[in-house]
Design a protein around this motif. Structure first.
Motif, PDB file in Angstrom:
ATOM      1  N   PRO A 164      32.270 -29.184  -3.270  1.00  0.00           N
ATOM      2  CA  PRO A 164      32.223 -28.880  -4.705  1.00  0.00           C
ATOM      3  C   PRO A 164      30.888 -28.261  -5.146  1.00  0.00           C
ATOM      4  O   PRO A 164      30.719 -27.933  -6.321  1.00  0.00           O
ATOM      5  CB  PRO A 164      32.429 -30.250  -5.353  1.00  0.00           C
ATOM      6  CG  PRO A 164      31.912 -31.223  -4.346  1.00  0.00           C
ATOM      7  CD  PRO A 164      32.188 -30.637  -3.011  1.00  0.00           C
ATOM      8  N   VAL A 165      29.944 -28.132  -4.202  1.00  0.00           N
ATOM      9  CA  VAL A 165      28.664 -27.448  -4.472  1.00  0.00           C
ATOM     10  C   VAL A 165      28.363 -26.517  -3.302  1.00  0.00           C
ATOM     11  O   VAL A 165      28.776 -26.774  -2.171  1.00  0.00           O
ATOM     12  CB  VAL A 165      27.489 -28.445  -4.654  1.00  0.00           C
ATOM     13  CG1 VAL A 165      27.568 -29.172  -5.975  1.00  0.00           C
ATOM     14  CG2 VAL A 165      27.416 -29.432  -3.498  1.00  0.00           C
ATOM     15  N   ALA A 171      28.935 -27.028 -10.311  1.00  0.00           N
ATOM     16  CA  ALA A 171      30.053 -27.677  -9.629  1.00  0.00           C
ATOM     17  C   ALA A 171      31.213 -26.695  -9.567  1.00  0.00           C
ATOM     18  O   ALA A 171      31.511 -26.012 -10.554  1.00  0.00           O
ATOM     19  CB  ALA A 171      30.469 -28.941 -10.378  1.00  0.00           C
ATOM     20  N   GLU A 172      31.877 -26.630  -8.392  1.00  0.00           N
ATOM     21  CA  GLU A 172      32.982 -25.683  -8.192  1.00  0.00           C
ATOM     22  C   GLU A 172      34.257 -26.429  -7.832  1.00  0.00           C
ATOM     23  O   GLU A 172      34.228 -27.422  -7.094  1.00  0.00           O
ATOM     24  CB  GLU A 172      32.628 -24.691  -7.073  1.00  0.00           C
ATOM     25  CG  GLU A 172      31.416 -23.840  -7.392  1.00  0.00           C
ATOM     26  CD  GLU A 172      31.022 -22.919  -6.245  1.00  0.00           C
ATOM     27  OE1 GLU A 172      31.665 -22.983  -5.180  1.00  0.00           O
ATOM     28  OE2 GLU A 172      30.070 -22.133  -6.414  1.00  0.00           O
ATOM     29  N   CYS A 173      35.383 -25.915  -8.318  1.00  0.00           N
ATOM     30  CA  CYS A 173      36.682 -26.527  -8.049  1.00  0.00           C
ATOM     31  C   CYS A 173      37.043 -26.373  -6.568  1.00  0.00           C
ATOM     32  O   CYS A 173      36.870 -25.290  -6.000  1.00  0.00           O
ATOM     33  CB  CYS A 173      37.743 -25.865  -8.915  1.00  0.00           C
ATOM     34  SG  CYS A 173      39.352 -26.665  -8.809  1.00  0.00           S
ATOM     35  N   VAL A 177      13.495 -37.443 -15.399  1.00  0.00           N
ATOM     36  CA  VAL A 177      12.570 -38.481 -14.919  1.00  0.00           C
ATOM     37  C   VAL A 177      12.437 -38.424 -13.399  1.00  0.00           C
ATOM     38  O   VAL A 177      11.338 -38.355 -12.855  1.00  0.00           O
ATOM     39  CB  VAL A 177      13.039 -39.891 -15.367  1.00  0.00           C
ATOM     40  CG1 VAL A 177      12.126 -40.967 -14.776  1.00  0.00           C
ATOM     41  CG2 VAL A 177      13.054 -39.983 -16.887  1.00  0.00           C
ATOM     42  N   SER A 178      13.574 -38.443 -12.703  1.00  0.00           N
ATOM     43  CA  SER A 178      13.540 -38.437 -11.228  1.00  0.00           C
ATOM     44  C   SER A 178      13.447 -37.023 -10.654  1.00  0.00           C
ATOM     45  O   SER A 178      13.074 -36.839  -9.496  1.00  0.00           O
ATOM     46  CB  SER A 178      14.796 -39.119 -10.669  1.00  0.00           C
ATOM     47  OG  SER A 178      15.944 -38.341 -10.958  1.00  0.00           O
ATOM     48  N   GLY A 179      13.830 -36.032 -11.474  1.00  0.00           N
ATOM     49  CA  GLY A 179      13.814 -34.639 -11.006  1.00  0.00           C
ATOM     50  C   GLY A 179      15.007 -34.291 -10.128  1.00  0.00           C
ATOM     51  O   GLY A 179      15.084 -33.201  -9.577  1.00  0.00           O
ATOM     52  N   LYS A 180      15.976 -35.213 -10.017  1.00  0.00           N
ATOM     53  CA  LYS A 180      17.099 -35.006  -9.098  1.00  0.00           C
ATOM     54  C   LYS A 180      18.339 -34.458  -9.806  1.00  0.00           C
ATOM     55  O   LYS A 180      18.619 -34.813 -10.946  1.00  0.00           O
ATOM     56  CB  LYS A 180      17.446 -36.310  -8.385  1.00  0.00           C
ATOM     57  CG  LYS A 180      16.372 -36.748  -7.407  1.00  0.00           C
ATOM     58  CD  LYS A 180      16.736 -38.060  -6.767  1.00  0.00           C
ATOM     59  CE  LYS A 180      15.624 -38.513  -5.812  1.00  0.00           C
ATOM     60  NZ  LYS A 180      15.894 -39.824  -5.231  1.00  0.00           N
ATOM     61  N   THR A 181      19.057 -33.622  -9.058  1.00  0.00           N
ATOM     62  CA  THR A 181      20.309 -33.035  -9.544  1.00  0.00           C
ATOM     63  C   THR A 181      21.421 -33.593  -8.667  1.00  0.00           C
ATOM     64  O   THR A 181      21.454 -33.318  -7.472  1.00  0.00           O
ATOM     65  CB  THR A 181      20.257 -31.501  -9.442  1.00  0.00           C
ATOM     66  OG1 THR A 181      19.102 -31.016 -10.134  1.00  0.00           O
ATOM     67  CG2 THR A 181      21.505 -30.867 -10.035  1.00  0.00           C
ATOM     68  N   LYS A 182      22.318 -34.392  -9.263  1.00  0.00           N
ATOM     69  CA  LYS A 182      23.309 -35.112  -8.449  1.00  0.00           C
ATOM     70  C   LYS A 182      24.706 -34.967  -9.034  1.00  0.00           C
ATOM     71  O   LYS A 182      24.928 -35.205 -10.216  1.00  0.00           O
ATOM     72  CB  LYS A 182      22.932 -36.595  -8.355  1.00  0.00           C
ATOM     73  CG  LYS A 182      23.917 -37.435  -7.552  1.00  0.00           C
ATOM     74  CD  LYS A 182      23.423 -38.856  -7.391  1.00  0.00           C
ATOM     75  CE  LYS A 182      23.351 -39.603  -8.695  1.00  0.00           C
ATOM     76  NZ  LYS A 182      22.885 -40.989  -8.544  1.00  0.00           N
ATOM     77  N   LEU A 183      25.654 -34.585  -8.169  1.00  0.00           N
ATOM     78  CA  LEU A 183      27.065 -34.548  -8.535  1.00  0.00           C
ATOM     79  C   LEU A 183      27.770 -35.737  -7.877  1.00  0.00           C
ATOM     80  O   LEU A 183      27.537 -36.022  -6.706  1.00  0.00           O
ATOM     81  CB  LEU A 183      27.717 -33.250  -8.044  1.00  0.00           C
ATOM     82  CG  LEU A 183      29.232 -33.152  -8.263  1.00  0.00           C
ATOM     83  CD1 LEU A 183      29.561 -32.926  -9.726  1.00  0.00           C
ATOM     84  CD2 LEU A 183      29.839 -32.039  -7.404  1.00  0.00           C
TER      85      LEU A 183
END
Length: 421
Positions: free
Chosen positions: A297-298, A335-337, A395-401
């Protein structure tokens, strides 16, 4: 000649055994390169973000992941070096046999040339033919001399072939030894790095122990919030199934009344399962047929939490039930299908983030923790279509799916459905 065939047979056996070893080493080489890329990803996606404040618990979790990957890399390098050592020993034995074969061929050839020089001058050849008792004997002697000359030529060619094999084997051994030296240096370098990481880990554990009760409380609050989000998504799916089934049954009832005046008998429907139209069944079947082949999805991502019930990686006594895959990616990622479908619902969380649910027959994929969405409920979407921008924690600087997969209301392990990386 018999001796030559004997050595050639030995050579072929050794070549076949080498190919088996080589195949195993090739697999390890691919794994080593993959793990090195993963370490680069871990550093970039977990450690290179700009953080407003540090969280020892999160830092320890990330550090554990890096140590685990680096440990796998060291183990892979060690196995690869061991197999390479075996290959080198096999090749050294092979080279020894080739050299013996070459020396034997040269000795046989030299002896043959010497005897030919002593007894096969042009005059002696003529006398050999003229001394024949009849024409048939003369013809046989002439054929013999031709065969002898041909044999000498073949012996010379065989020496050239054998010399070429020895040269190539020497080059191969030299290359293998260089590869092994490089692997040993790489292993030493990784061991130094992992020791540094372990020291950092000890420091973080010490910090966590000092404030363990606070970290536990924060973690339990976070787990509780995750459960609430999961519960709301479950409710959305149940309601969507009930609504879709009610419409499907009413449609079937109306169609039945038009065809016949007899009373309509509704079909038995299992609770919390979609009634599928022929088109929806076909879509669900295609989805199933693409198991293990679905795209991620990414475009780029690193799994930081697996699916299912598992102990918390840093705090003892706490169990985490992961509803899907937690995938860290780069800031600004989309995010991708993963498959053709229809947007079933869009949930807005209490923190203002969006969770998009896409229906594929009786399968549903959920794309959680989005900053915004590029689709709306009811949209027909296709594989690879952009769904929304993934939220980046300042705050954490994180990118999460968080990627979740359902069949009706049952959660499935997404790792079993998407492509291996």
């Amino acid at each position: 000649m018999i001796k030559a065939r004997f050595y050639i047979s030995i050579f072929l056996i050794l070549i076949s055994s080498f190919s088996v070893l080589g195949q195993t080493r090739k697999q390890l080489e691919i794994q080593r390169k993959k793990l090195k890329k993963e370490i680069v990803q871990v550093n970039r996606l977990l450690f290179d973000q700009k953080k407003k404040e540090k969280n020892a618990l999160e830092d320890l979790k990330d550090l554990n992941q890096k140590i685990n990957v680096r440990s796998k890399l060291i183990n892979t390098i060690n196995l690869e070096a061991k197999i390479l050592s075996k290959e080198i020993r096999v090749n050294e034995k092979k080279l020894e046999n080739l050299n013996k074969n070459l020396e034997a061929l040269k000795a046989d050839y030299a002896d043959m040339i010497f005897k030919s020089y002593k007894s096969k001058s042009q005059q002696s050849r003529t006398m050999f033919l003229l001394s024949s008792q009849n024409f048939h004997q003369a013809y046989k002697r002439l054929e013999y001399m031709k065969q002898y000359t041909s044999f000498r030529k073949k012996q010379g060619e065989e020496i050239l072939v054998q010399t070429d094999l020895v040269t190539k084997m020497n080059d191969s051994l030299l290359f293998q030894k260089q590869v092994k030296d490089t692997l040993i240096l790489s292993e030493q370098d990784e061991k130094l790095k992992i020791e540094t990481d372990k020291k950092s880990k000890e420091s973080l554990i010490s910090k966590i122990k000092k404030k363990e009760s606070k970290y536990k409380k924060d973690l339990q609050n976070k787990i509780s919030e995750e459960k609430k989000v999961a519960s709301k998504i479950d409710k959305i799916i149940r309601e969507a199934i009930a609504r879709a089934n009610r419409i499907a049954l009413e449609k079937a009832k109306a169609e039945a009344k038009l065809k016949t005046k007899s009373s309509y008998k509704p079909k038995l429907v299992k609770k919390n399962e979609f009634i599928l139209s022929p088109e929806a069944k076909a879509l669900a079947l295609k989805f199933e047929q693409n198991k293990t082949k679905l795209p991620w999805p990414v475009k780029e991502g690193l799994v930081t939490r697996r699916f299912g019930v598992q102990p918390h990686p840093t705090i003892g006594g706490i169990t985490v039930n992961s509803t899907g895959l937690h995938i860290n990616t780069s800031a600004g990622a989309i995010a991708e299908c993963v498959f053709n479908g229809k947007v079933l619902a869009i949930q807005l969380t209490s923190e203002g983030r969006k969770n998009v649910l896409v229906q594929h027959g009786n399968y549903i994929t959920a794309y959680n923790n989005l900053q915004n969405s590029y689709v709306k409920t009811g949209d027909e979407i296709v594989t690879g279509q952009n769904i929304g921008k993934i939220f980046t924690d300042k705050v954490s600087g994180k990118t999460k799916l968080i990627f979740v997969l359902f069949k009706n209301t049952t959660r499935l392990n997404p790792s079993s459905w998407i492509l291996k990386r």
